[in-house]
Motif scaffolding. Sequence first.
Motif, mmCIF file in Angstrom:
data_model
loop_
_atom_site.group_PDB
_atom_site.id
_atom_site.type_symbol
_atom_site.label_atom_id
_atom_site.label_comp_id
_atom_site.label_asym_id
_atom_site.label_seq_id
_atom_site.Cartn_x
_atom_site.Cartn_y
_atom_site.Cartn_z
ATOM 1 N N LYS A 278 5.658 -18.486 11.924
ATOM 2 C CA LYS A 278 6.621 -17.414 11.648
ATOM 3 C C LYS A 278 7.366 -17.677 10.341
ATOM 4 C CE LYS A 278 7.454 -15.990 16.440
ATOM 5 N NZ LYS A 278 8.467 -15.817 17.505
ATOM 6 N N ILE A 279 7.774 -18.924 10.144
ATOM 7 C CA ILE A 279 8.484 -19.267 8.909
ATOM 8 C C ILE A 279 7.577 -19.071 7.702
ATOM 9 C CG2 ILE A 279 9.541 -21.182 7.637
ATOM 10 C CD1 ILE A 279 10.468 -22.274 10.378
ATOM 11 N N ALA A 280 6.300 -19.490 7.834
ATOM 12 C CA ALA A 280 5.353 -19.358 6.719
ATOM 13 C C ALA A 280 5.142 -17.896 6.346
ATOM 14 C CB ALA A 280 4.021 -20.016 7.093
ATOM 15 N N GLU A 281 5.090 -17.020 7.340
ATOM 16 C CA GLU A 281 4.910 -15.595 7.052
ATOM 17 C C GLU A 281 6.070 -15.051 6.210
ATOM 18 O OE1 GLU A 281 4.467 -13.657 10.759
ATOM 19 O OE2 GLU A 281 2.448 -14.464 11.168
ATOM 20 N N VAL A 282 7.284 -15.450 6.573
ATOM 21 C CA VAL A 282 8.457 -14.984 5.819
ATOM 22 C C VAL A 282 8.461 -15.583 4.415
ATOM 23 C CG1 VAL A 282 10.967 -14.982 5.725
ATOM 24 C CG2 VAL A 282 9.801 -14.626 7.914
ATOM 25 N N GLU A 283 8.194 -16.889 4.309
ATOM 26 C CA GLU A 283 8.206 -17.547 3.002
ATOM 27 C C GLU A 283 7.119 -16.990 2.086
ATOM 28 O OE1 GLU A 283 10.035 -21.961 4.098
ATOM 29 O OE2 GLU A 283 7.879 -21.695 3.847
ATOM 30 N N ASN A 284 5.934 -16.749 2.655
ATOM 31 C CA ASN A 284 4.855 -16.170 1.852
ATOM 32 C C ASN A 284 5.231 -14.775 1.359
ATOM 33 O OD1 ASN A 284 3.255 -18.444 2.151
ATOM 34 N ND2 ASN A 284 2.193 -17.637 3.954
ATOM 35 N N GLY A 285 5.937 -14.032 2.208
ATOM 36 C CA GLY A 285 6.375 -12.700 1.800
ATOM 37 C C GLY A 285 7.377 -12.765 0.660
ATOM 38 N N LEU A 286 8.330 -13.688 0.764
ATOM 39 C CA LEU A 286 9.313 -13.858 -0.303
ATOM 40 C C LEU A 286 8.652 -14.317 -1.603
ATOM 41 C CD1 LEU A 286 12.172 -15.629 1.720
ATOM 42 C CD2 LEU A 286 12.120 -13.241 0.926
ATOM 43 N N ARG A 287 7.694 -15.244 -1.474
ATOM 44 C CA ARG A 287 6.993 -15.734 -2.660
ATOM 45 C C ARG A 287 6.179 -14.618 -3.316
ATOM 46 N NH1 ARG A 287 4.494 -19.239 -0.258
ATOM 47 N NH2 ARG A 287 5.857 -21.037 -0.565
ATOM 48 N N LYS A 288 5.545 -13.790 -2.490
ATOM 49 C CA LYS A 288 4.745 -12.694 -3.033
ATOM 50 C C LYS A 288 5.622 -11.679 -3.758
ATOM 51 C CE LYS A 288 1.185 -9.354 -1.745
ATOM 52 N NZ LYS A 288 0.367 -8.778 -0.645
ATOM 53 N N GLN A 289 6.781 -11.372 -3.195
ATOM 54 C CA GLN A 289 7.697 -10.445 -3.860
ATOM 55 C C GLN A 289 8.117 -10.982 -5.231
ATOM 56 O OE1 GLN A 289 11.024 -9.678 -1.277
ATOM 57 N NE2 GLN A 289 9.762 -8.844 0.380
ATOM 58 N N LYS A 290 8.399 -12.276 -5.279
ATOM 59 C CA LYS A 290 8.812 -12.886 -6.540
ATOM 60 C C LYS A 290 7.649 -12.859 -7.544
ATOM 61 C CE LYS A 290 11.377 -16.397 -5.895
ATOM 62 N NZ LYS A 290 11.869 -17.762 -5.600
ATOM 63 N N GLU A 291 6.443 -13.125 -7.074
ATOM 64 C CA GLU A 291 5.268 -13.088 -7.955
ATOM 65 C C GLU A 291 5.045 -11.687 -8.524
ATOM 66 O OE1 GLU A 291 2.107 -14.486 -5.548
ATOM 67 O OE2 GLU A 291 2.527 -16.629 -5.899
ATOM 68 N N GLU A 292 5.220 -10.667 -7.686
ATOM 69 C CA GLU A 292 5.005 -9.289 -8.143
ATOM 70 C C GLU A 292 6.037 -8.901 -9.205
ATOM 71 O OE1 GLU A 292 5.122 -7.042 -4.567
ATOM 72 O OE2 GLU A 292 3.040 -7.495 -3.995
ATOM 73 N N LYS A 293 7.300 -9.282 -8.993
ATOM 74 C CA LYS A 293 8.338 -8.980 -9.986
ATOM 75 C C LYS A 293 8.058 -9.698 -11.299
ATOM 76 C CE LYS A 293 12.033 -8.165 -6.609
ATOM 77 N NZ LYS A 293 13.350 -8.637 -6.111
ATOM 78 N N LEU A 294 7.635 -10.950 -11.196
ATOM 79 C CA LEU A 294 7.335 -11.724 -12.404
ATOM 80 C C LEU A 294 6.135 -11.141 -13.128
ATOM 81 C CD1 LEU A 294 7.843 -14.177 -14.203
ATOM 82 C CD2 LEU A 294 6.373 -15.519 -12.664
ATOM 83 N N LEU A 295 5.113 -10.708 -12.380
ATOM 84 C CA LEU A 295 3.919 -10.126 -13.005
ATOM 85 C C LEU A 295 4.255 -8.835 -13.734
ATOM 86 C CD1 LEU A 295 0.886 -10.177 -13.472
ATOM 87 C CD2 LEU A 295 0.590 -9.023 -11.264
ATOM 88 N N ASP A 296 5.088 -7.976 -13.120
ATOM 89 C CA ASP A 296 5.490 -6.729 -13.787
ATOM 90 C C ASP A 296 6.242 -7.027 -15.084
ATOM 91 O OD1 ASP A 296 4.344 -5.288 -11.753
ATOM 92 O OD2 ASP A 296 6.215 -5.015 -10.633
ATOM 93 N N TRP A 297 7.147 -7.987 -15.033
ATOM 94 C CA TRP A 297 7.897 -8.334 -16.233
ATOM 95 C C TRP A 297 6.968 -8.908 -17.311
ATOM 96 C CZ3 TRP A 297 8.670 -12.531 -19.279
ATOM 97 C CH2 TRP A 297 9.745 -12.469 -20.179
ATOM 98 N N PHE A 298 6.021 -9.738 -16.894
ATOM 99 C CA PHE A 298 5.076 -10.357 -17.837
ATOM 100 C C PHE A 298 4.263 -9.286 -18.547
ATOM 101 C CE2 PHE A 298 0.801 -11.904 -18.758
ATOM 102 C CZ PHE A 298 1.046 -13.053 -19.502
#
Length: 298
Positions: A99-119
């Motif tokens: 359960k914790i991994a699912e939440v952490e992976n979701g947070l990490r993915k959101q951060k990756e998507e924001k960084l990719l858009d900015w890049f």
Amino acid sequence: MENELIIVKQLPVIEDQLAAVKASITERVNQALSLVCTEETYKDVKKVRSDLNKEYAELETRRKEVKAAVMAPYEKFEAVYKDCAGDLYKDADLKLKQKIAEVENGLRKQKEEKLLDWFNEYRESNGIEADFVAFDDTGIKVGLTDSLTSLKKRAKDFLDHIVDDLKAIATHEDRDEIMTEYRRGYNLGVSMSTVAARHKAIEDARKAREEAEARRKAQEEQQKSLEAVIAAQVAQEAPVAAPVTVEVVESVPEVSPVPEAPVTEKTYSTSFRVTGTLEKLKALKAFLVEGGYEYEQL
């Protein structure tokens, strides 16, 4: 939880007589080790060794039986422990971890998507084509504890470095070749060194071909000059045939025919000094040998 859930009622009790027989065993072992083993006594020594091994094997069998008897109650307790407590904790830990991994992976993915858009936006603002460099080329790994600000800075530094490199490449006379190498790893120094090394190799090969051709032509000219010198020397030293006077008589006495002597071609000698490189002198010597000339090396 209260510690009374697991209570040890009685410690295992093992009654043995090993301490009592230790002295006897030690004495027998020492006696066996003190035996002298010779051709006459080695069979007796073998029998003593066999007896000791037999006693030891019997004690080992009994030890294993005691161990099994002692371990049986514990193994039974361990199975009950796992069923009633241990496995429940482990199962709960695994599910909570997922359960914790699912939440952490979701947070990490959101951060990756924001960084990719900015890049992508920053790359386009610098006029860099999308197929020239991708986000994966930056080597940036998004961690859960990494702030978006720090990640953007790393991405910006990467793109700014590429912009500076592209400006430098544009002013170089070999920019097309350097650009091809640059896209392999985005390292300007390595790209320029690779192109320079390639050009040097090509130039070295060209010079080697020209030098080889020059040597070949020089050898041909040297051989022609040598042939001309030899021909001139032979022409100067050849004797001129004297005029022959023939007297006509009315009758000639008959004489017996004289066998004709074999005709031997006359040879001439000339001398001259040749100066040249070692390779040219070797070529001259090969010419004389192949032409059948006799020569004397001074």
